[in-house]
Design an enzyme around this catalytic site. Structure first.
Site, PDB file in Angstrom:
ATOM      1  N   ARG A  38      31.096  39.045  28.661  1.00  8.34           N
ATOM      2  CA  ARG A  38      31.590  40.409  28.518  1.00  8.34           C
ATOM      3  C   ARG A  38      31.159  41.108  27.512  1.00  8.34           C
ATOM      4  O   ARG A  38      30.731  42.175  27.095  1.00  8.34           O
ATOM      5  CB  ARG A  38      33.668  40.411  28.419  1.00  8.34           C
ATOM      6  N   LEU A  91      35.074  48.231  29.801  1.00  7.93           N
ATOM      7  CA  LEU A  91      34.879  47.470  30.348  1.00  7.93           C
ATOM      8  C   LEU A  91      36.209  46.368  31.210  1.00  7.93           C
ATOM      9  O   LEU A  91      37.469  46.242  31.170  1.00  7.93           O
ATOM     10  CB  LEU A  91      34.727  46.283  29.337  1.00  7.93           C
ATOM     11  N   SER A  92      36.103  46.841  32.429  1.00  3.61           N
ATOM     12  CA  SER A  92      37.032  46.315  33.944  1.00  3.61           C
ATOM     13  C   SER A  92      37.176  44.833  33.234  1.00  3.61           C
ATOM     14  O   SER A  92      36.731  44.356  33.024  1.00  3.61           O
ATOM     15  CB  SER A  92      36.218  46.517  34.869  1.00  3.61           C
ATOM     16  N   ALA A  93      39.433  44.736  33.838  1.00  3.78           N
ATOM     17  CA  ALA A  93      38.979  43.438  33.761  1.00  3.78           C
ATOM     18  C   ALA A  93      38.202  42.416  34.330  1.00  3.78           C
ATOM     19  O   ALA A  93      37.796  42.917  35.661  1.00  3.78           O
ATOM     20  CB  ALA A  93      40.259  43.422  34.060  1.00  3.78           C
ATOM     21  N   GLN A  94      37.816  40.890  33.823  1.00  4.61           N
ATOM     22  CA  GLN A  94      37.182  40.023  33.810  1.00  4.61           C
ATOM     23  C   GLN A  94      37.583  39.759  35.750  1.00  4.61           C
ATOM     24  O   GLN A  94      36.181  39.602  36.298  1.00  4.61           O
ATOM     25  CB  GLN A  94      37.146  38.884  33.160  1.00  4.61           C
TER      26      GLN A  94
END
Length: 388
Positions: A38, A91-94
């Site tokens: 990420r 940045l969306s949650a992993q």
């Protein structure tokens, strides 16, 4: 700092493994995340909520804080852009990214339309699986698109990034898979039309969960199950969403007296802690914004429709609440009716629901798309029946 990032990546990887969050049917995802972490797609400035506002966390000034924004927990998004005081890109949650890509059932060679490029991480992971030149990504924000292009190129990935509004611009040829990274209230039929018969879409719906839709062989509809719960950024081209929190309620409530007052024989605690109930209410009364608060008398709630109708439910300390309502509709009564209906249906969880999208509209169903209860986009219950 590299070793610190490596440690944090490994920690998050292990936490996801311990929770069973790495999907067994898609082992490629764990490999792809390791190859394209990420942080390779994160800007040097992230934003953190300090309880009152979003404050910058700069990589050069606070490298540890910056890294923790990315890898502190698997279910947290890293905010990268704020507009008008509210997050407009992240940045969306992993864990969420992995869950959605697992739901996509992506295979090598698939042609993919990634909607909402953001920083490019989702497109990168899809390209790792699908192959060079197989992913086209659209982004309405020119600055974000340029940033993503740079990061994708630096990672050695061949992904086409187009600046466009995805509701009005389609890929040149049908795609096998479509994945959106922002929430829509209604799935555009144009998105279904862009996917070949037998293909699949994964789309966040209503900022509360995502649904996987399989396109019928006759291309007359797409249907599938709710896959997971998470909150997503709203479609920024769809107009402003109702103001969040008590400010949004106060704007609708105004200062006039309540038109209706009555006692509700119900403890409101599940409104605060049951995502199953909150999802069911979202299905049945889709435009209701629900806010909760707790004091010595219990959980109270405030709701509005973003227009002129509102209700306040004040906990009485004895398992009841007093409801005050105003506006052209009785939105508090609508929620209570929907709550009772959910209980009568056996209190299903979100994974018992699905959605069908057709050219003339969409509806959510429970248990069975043909014979189960269904709710039209406006929240009205419709009878089951054969697909049209």
């Amino acid at each position: 700092m590299t070793s610190d990032l490596a440690t944090l990546r490994a920690r998050l990887d292990e936490a996801m493994a311990a929770r069973g969050a790495w999907p067994g049917r898609a082992p490629w995802l764990r490999e792809a995340v390791a190859a394209l972490p990420r942080d390779l797609f994160a800007p040097d400035r992230l934003l953190r909520w300090d309880g009152q506002a979003y404050v910058p966390v700069d990589r050069q000034v606070d490298p540890d804080g910056w890294a923790l924004q990315l890898y502190g927990e698997q279910d947290a998004a890293a905010v990268t852009q704020v507009t008008g005081g509210l997050p407009s890109s992240s940045l969306s949650a992993q864990g969420v990214v992995v869950d959605m890509l697992d739901s996509l059932l992506l295979e090598p060679g698939h042609r993919v339309w990634d909607i909402g490029t953001g920083q490019g991480w989702n497109a990168a992971l899809a390209a790792w699986r699908a192959g060079p030149g197989r992913v086209v990504s659209t982004e309405v924000d020119e600055g974000l698109a340029a940033f993503a292009r740079g990061r994708l190129a630096a990672a050695g990935l061949r992904v086409e990034v187009v600046v466009a509004n995805a509701t009005g611009t389609l890929p040149k040829a049908p795609v096998d898979r479509l994945i959106a990274t922002y929430a829509v209230e209604r799935v555009p039929w144009a998105w279904v039309a862009a996917v070949r018969p037998g293909g699949r879409l994964v789309v966040p719906w209503g900022r509360l969960g995502h649904v996987a839709l399989d396109v019928a062989d006759d291309h007359r509809q797409a249907s599938g199950w709710i896959q997971g719960l998470a909150q997503f950024m709203a479609d920024r081209t769809a107009g402003p969403a109702p103001a969040a929190g008590h400010a949004g309620y106060a704007a609708v409530r105004g200062t006039g007296p309540a038109e209706v007052k009555r006692v509700v024989e119900r403890d409101l605690a599940p409104l605060a802690d049951s995502w199953d109930l909150r999802f069911a209410l979202r299905v049945a009364v889709p435009d209701a914004v629900v806010i909760t608060g707790t004091d010595e008398d219990g959980v109270s709630a405030w709701t509005h429709d973003g227009d002129r109708s509102w209700a306040a439910l004040s906990a009485g300390g004895d398992g009841t609440a007093t409801m005050y309502q105003g506006g052209p509709r009785r939105i508090g009564d609508e929620l209570m009716i929907a709550w009772a209906a959910w209980e009568a249906l056996g209190r299903p969880d979100p994974y018992g629901y699905g959605m069908t999208v057709r050219p003339d509209g969409q509806f959510v169903w429970l248990g069975d798309p043909v014979n189960g209860p269904r709710w039209a986009a406006g929240g009205a219950v419709a009878a089951g029946g054969p697909a049209r």
